[in-house]
Scaffold this active site. Structure first.
Site, PDB file in Angstrom:
ATOM      1  N   HIS A 103       0.842  -1.201   0.000  1.00 60.13           N
ATOM      2  CA  HIS A 103       0.000   0.000   0.000  1.00 60.13           C
ATOM      3  C   HIS A 103       0.870   1.241   0.000  1.00 60.13           C
ATOM      4  O   HIS A 103       1.957   1.282   0.585  1.00 60.13           O
ATOM      5  CB  HIS A 103      -0.996  -0.020   1.158  1.00 60.13           C
ATOM      6  CG  HIS A 103      -0.437   0.178   2.529  1.00 60.13           C
ATOM      7  ND1 HIS A 103      -0.217   1.429   3.080  1.00 60.13           N
ATOM      8  CD2 HIS A 103      -0.087  -0.711   3.494  1.00 60.13           C
ATOM      9  CE1 HIS A 103       0.244   1.297   4.312  1.00 60.13           C
ATOM     10  NE2 HIS A 103       0.341   0.008   4.597  1.00 60.13           N
ATOM     11  N   ASP A 220       5.712   2.264   7.087  1.00 64.86           N
ATOM     12  CA  ASP A 220       4.498   1.504   6.814  1.00 64.86           C
ATOM     13  C   ASP A 220       3.649   2.368   5.874  1.00 64.86           C
ATOM     14  O   ASP A 220       2.916   3.227   6.327  1.00 64.86           O
ATOM     15  CB  ASP A 220       3.757   1.228   8.128  1.00 64.86           C
ATOM     16  CG  ASP A 220       2.409   0.529   7.938  1.00 64.86           C
ATOM     17  OD1 ASP A 220       2.127   0.078   6.815  1.00 64.86           O
ATOM     18  OD2 ASP A 220       1.639   0.480   8.909  1.00 64.86           O
ATOM     19  N   GLU A 254      -5.001   2.018   2.149  1.00 63.94           N
ATOM     20  CA  GLU A 254      -5.001   0.850   3.027  1.00 63.94           C
ATOM     21  C   GLU A 254      -5.313   1.224   4.465  1.00 63.94           C
ATOM     22  O   GLU A 254      -6.006   0.493   5.182  1.00 63.94           O
ATOM     23  CB  GLU A 254      -3.645   0.141   2.953  1.00 63.94           C
ATOM     24  CG  GLU A 254      -3.591  -1.221   3.662  1.00 63.94           C
ATOM     25  CD  GLU A 254      -3.034  -1.155   5.076  1.00 63.94           C
ATOM     26  OE1 GLU A 254      -2.903  -2.213   5.714  1.00 63.94           O
ATOM     27  OE2 GLU A 254      -2.730  -0.042   5.560  1.00 63.94           O
ATOM     28  N   GLU A 255      -4.782   2.368   4.893  1.00 59.36           N
ATOM     29  CA  GLU A 255      -4.888   2.753   6.300  1.00 59.36           C
ATOM     30  C   GLU A 255      -6.306   3.140   6.712  1.00 59.36           C
ATOM     31  O   GLU A 255      -6.583   3.302   7.901  1.00 59.36           O
ATOM     32  CB  GLU A 255      -3.925   3.907   6.609  1.00 59.36           C
ATOM     33  CG  GLU A 255      -2.450   3.583   6.417  1.00 59.36           C
ATOM     34  CD  GLU A 255      -1.909   2.580   7.435  1.00 59.36           C
ATOM     35  OE1 GLU A 255      -2.687   2.135   8.303  1.00 59.36           O
ATOM     36  OE2 GLU A 255      -0.715   2.247   7.360  1.00 59.36           O
ATOM     37  N   HIS A 364       3.232   3.930  12.577  1.00 59.48           N
ATOM     38  CA  HIS A 364       2.051   4.688  12.995  1.00 59.48           C
ATOM     39  C   HIS A 364       2.416   5.754  14.032  1.00 59.48           C
ATOM     40  O   HIS A 364       1.651   6.059  14.937  1.00 59.48           O
ATOM     41  CB  HIS A 364       0.934   3.776  13.511  1.00 59.48           C
ATOM     42  CG  HIS A 364       0.237   3.008  12.436  1.00 59.48           C
ATOM     43  ND1 HIS A 364      -1.116   2.805  12.415  1.00 59.48           N
ATOM     44  CD2 HIS A 364       0.723   2.402  11.331  1.00 59.48           C
ATOM     45  CE1 HIS A 364      -1.444   2.092  11.344  1.00 59.48           C
ATOM     46  NE2 HIS A 364      -0.330   1.839  10.673  1.00 59.48           N
TER      47      HIS A 364
END
Length: 403
Positions: A103, A220, A254-255, A364
């Site tokens: 992603h 990420d 995606e998140e 995150h």
């Protein structure tokens, strides 16, 4: 060989969920000379080997009619303009199709309201822990494209009561972004900020060559995006000899619910998939014997999380390949978390998915660490897994040999 400049540019790219344009531009800038790339209206990017473009149909868009007269993302990237009328169509392949997924979005924020005193209320795009936010700087992107620096508010300790000092709980409604404005009018007219503007952490990538450490934001999952490129570069010269056709799919959003993967899986219709993920490292808060995502521990093989159960045959094959090629790996069973594997594995007639994680500390949050050797192990394993696939192995992974 890890491309540090690519990794740096992907990490620095501004790209919270729904606003991944800068990531799209970065991929085109680094890969357009080597691969065929296309993107869709959601900012999903599809990448294929150029050698196979005449042998199999591949398109998420088909050019039709005359290009529009207005400026577009395509024009800004220097690629052919897309007409307002275009047709979406599926991938077609004579071989089984293996999709490499990562992603492209990062956790960020959106301006929800502008207060009378010029402070910005905001919502999260993705999951931050609120206690990690106060006193950190962010960048607000205005509709004119200007990046405005702000600070997430933190009440000075001098003004806290004893009760407030003892209470570490936070609610997002009590947090604001301060861009230095003193009124709503100033924030809007002088700074150009509007509700709905996207926001990301302000962090600049750096690489410590001596220690093999990357520092930056959005590992990420920009580390996963880099892994797609590294893997396809390693396989490029032998693409025609592979038992599968390989497509790289950089999925948006995606998140906020693995949304882009729903589209990429529907377009590609993969038979197999490898998902790359910047996985949360756990070695800094659990004992060495209990860590399942240690930095410098190698590529992470994910057995399960809240969104998916691994295909045992695919996982066993990956372990076999790793051991044969002396690629360091570690396995994990996650109590929480999810990846695009959840959506991809449930698409079509069920897709065997292998999830390969690059351990990254403090995902995150604003700041991340990742070891280059773990990036190398991830790309190496994906490359060897694809390189060694044959018809018999594919049938086994697809569970067509059990009867």
């Amino acid at each position: 060989m890890i491309d540090i400049k690519l990794t740096e540019d992907l990490s620095n790219a501004f790209g919270p969920s729904g606003f991944e344009e800068d990531v799209v531009k970065t991929l085109y800038r680094h890969c357009r000379e080597e691969f065929s790339l296309q993107h869709d209206a959601m900012h999903n990017v599809f990448m294929r080997f150029q050698e196979s473009s005449k042998e199999r149909k591949f398109s998420c868009t088909r050019l039709m009619d005359e290009p529009p007269h207005h400026e577009s993302l395509s024009g800004a990237l220097g690629i052919p303009e897309l007409s307002a009328a275009y047709r979406q169509r599926d991938f077609q392949s004579k071989k089984p199709l293996l999709m490499l997924d990562a992603h492209s979005d990062e956790c960020g924020f959106m301006v929800q309201a502008i207060q009378e005193n010029g402070l910005l209320s905001f919502l999260m795009l993705g999951g931050f822990h609120l206690t990690s936010l106060p006193a950190h700087s962010v960048l607000v992107r205005t509709q004119a494209g200007e990046l405005v620096r702000g600070i997430i508010t933190s009440k000075p300790v001098h003004f806290l009561t004893d009760k407030q000092r003892a209470d570490s709980s936070l609610e997002i409604e009590s947090l604001f972004i301060d861009v230095g404005a003193c009124s709503r009018k100033e924030a809007m007219e002088e700074f150009g900020i509007r509700i709905g503007d996207p926001v990301v952490p302000e962090v600049t990538f750096s690489y410590q060559e001596k220690r093999g450490l990357c520092f930056g934001k959005a590992f990420d999952n920009r580390m996963g995006c880099a892994s797609i490129v590294h893997t396809m570069r390693a396989l490029k010269a032998e693409a025609k000899e592979l038992a599968v056709d390989v497509v790289g799919a950089f999925a948006a959003q995606e998140e906020v619910g693995t949304r882009g993967a729903s589209v990429t899986a529907a377009v590609c219709k993969p038979d197999l998939a490898i998902v790359f993920e910047g996985s949360p490292a756990d070695d800094f808060f659990v004992s060495a014997g209990m860590a399942q995502g240690a930095m410098h521990g190698g590529v992470q093989l994910r057995r399960m999380d809240k969104s998916y159960l691994s295909n045992p045959a695919f996982l066993a094959y990956a372990r076999e390949v790793a051991e044969k090629n002396h690629i360091r790996y570690q396995e994990t069973v996650r109590r929480g978390g999810s990846t695009n594997a959840g959506k991809i594995s449930l698409s079509g007639k069920a897709v065997p998915v292998l999830v390969l994680g690059i351990p990254a500390r403090y995902v995150h949050s604003h700041y991340n660490f990742t070891a280059v050797e773990d990036m190398e192990a991830t790309a190496a394993l994906a490359t060897e897994v694809i390189r060694n696939l044959d018809e018999e192995r594919i049938r086994h992974i697809m569970r067509q040999d059990i009867v």
